[in-house]
Write an enzyme that holds these catalytic residues in place. Structure first.
Site, PDB file in Angstrom:
ATOM      1  N   GLU A   1      40.128  49.775  36.250  1.00  0.00           N
ATOM      2  CA  GLU A   1      39.251  48.677  35.846  1.00  0.00           C
ATOM      3  C   GLU A   1      37.833  48.878  36.344  1.00  0.00           C
ATOM      4  OE1 GLU A   1      37.150  44.792  36.235  1.00  0.00           O
ATOM      5  OE2 GLU A   1      37.721  46.197  37.807  1.00  0.00           O
TER       6      GLU A   1
ATOM      7  N   ASP B   1      43.342  49.251  40.955  1.00  0.00           N
ATOM      8  CA  ASP B   1      42.353  50.150  41.541  1.00  0.00           C
ATOM      9  C   ASP B   1      41.281  49.394  42.312  1.00  0.00           C
ATOM     10  OD1 ASP B   1      41.407  49.151  39.027  1.00  0.00           O
ATOM     11  OD2 ASP B   1      39.855  50.685  39.000  1.00  0.00           O
TER      12      ASP B   1
END
Length: 355
Positions: free
Chosen positions: A128, A74
């Site tokens: 994350e 991400d």
């Protein structure tokens, strides 16, 4: 449904661009995770598993040791900085630094190093960049800890192609101050809780943070006010005030020891823990870690921020941060990476895995 097909035969910088151009802000990693999974399943030497939008691929060669290479899929939200563009050896765009350059290197190694000297687990995880309870690596650690069992881990966080060992821990507390509410026209009838914050701020201003050596690396600590709240209305003496304090502590301390230290600094005040995350020792004294440093070269330094190496440390796996990109450019609107750093990281890690 036809999805994006990743070409793991592309040079790592070109693969980085392909990964970035498939935008994957936190919570929307599904299409990229699908593409990563599909690409890795074409490699016959890998066993591939998936949990949500986290993809884990492993060799099973019976080697005496196992290492992990991990990176998150991400990014923070796109800010008009996609698609990527390449100019004068620099790749611009969201995710180029944090951290699809590192992901591209790991994917290339997974596909093209079929017989590494250690067994390897490659982890590509989701979420994350958001709150910790959504973190894909944390979820896998809770639900499938065997997938992460290893002797050493490399988190492909941007580090300008230098080894950054372990990480500092972090905690936040609220220092709570009380007073007596009153009409501000009759202030002598009350006791101002915001005024009472003055000595707390003075303690912070006079605090001398330590530098702590851990496994040969120097971790700089810090204790700072990061917020203050209080007040009821423009004509009321406030009866409550909170000063939010962040403590960044060296991995030599446990979370409990760090909290005890903060309570000692603010002895006499009510201190309420808001959140905490442990640090991680770099474990550079272990042979597998020393071999990594020798293979990639350079002088290791401490990671002063918090990263997911702490999740590996909690599992008993020493870990370092190592990846392409200047971490000071992470999340910036002008995020960019020198493609030479991507190439250097791949070359050094390939040599390390080859043993």
């Amino acid at each position: 449904m036809v999805g994006t097909v990743l070409d793991l035969d592309l040079p790592a910088p070109a693969l980085t661009a392909q990964l970035c151009d498939l935008a994957s802000p936190s919570g929307k990693e599904g299409p990229l995770a699908d593409a990563v999974e599909a690409a890795l399943r074409t490699a016959g030497h890998l066993t591939v598993d998936r949990d949500g939008d986290t993809v884990v691929a492993r060799t099973a060669l019976g080697r005496p040791s196992r290492v992990v290479l991990a990176g998150h899929l991400d990014t923070v939200p796109v800010a008009g900085n996609l698609p990527t563009r390449l100019a004068d050896g620099v790749l611009w765009g969201r995710g180029t630094v944090d951290m699809k350059g590192g992901v591209a290197v790991a994917l290339r190694l997974a596909a093209h190093v079929p017989t590494p000297s250690s067994d390897v687990t490659y982890v590509f995880y989701d979420n994350e960049e958001v709150e910790a309870d959504r973190n894909g690596l944390g979820r896998v650690a809770r639900q499938h800890p065997a997938w992460l069992a290893a002797d050493f881990a490399v988190l492909m966080e941007p580090s300008s192609a230098a080894v950054e060992g372990g990480c500092n821990g972090t905690l936040r507390v609220a220092v709570e101050l009380t007073g007596i509410a009153a009409h501000s026209a009759r202030s002598w009838m009350g006791r101002n809780a915001i005024h009472a914050a003055g000595p707390v701020l003075q303690r912070l201003a006079e605090y001398q943070p330590a530098t702590v050596a851990v496994d040969g690396l120097d971790y700089r600590e810090g204790l700072n006010a990061v917020g203050i709240s209080g007040g009821i209305a423009g004509n009321v003496i406030p009866d409550r005030c909170e000063v939010t304090v962040n403590y960044r502590f060296a991995p030599a301390k446990t979370e409990a020891q760090a909290l005890d230290h903060v309570r000692q600094v603010f002895d006499g005040y009510d201190v309420r823990l808001l959140d905490t995350a442990p640090g991680a020792r770099p474990g550079l004294d272990r042979p597998v870690a020393a071999a990594f440093v020798a293979a990639v070269g350079g002088q290791p330094r401490a990671k002063v921020g918090w990263t997911d190496v702490a999740r590996f440390d909690a599992l008993g796996v020493p870990a370092v941060n190592y990846g392409p990109g200047d971490p000071q450019l992470a999340h910036a609107d002008d995020e960019r990476v020198d493609i030479a750093e991507i190439e250097v990281c791949e070359t050094r890690l390939r040599a390390w895995l080859a043993g």
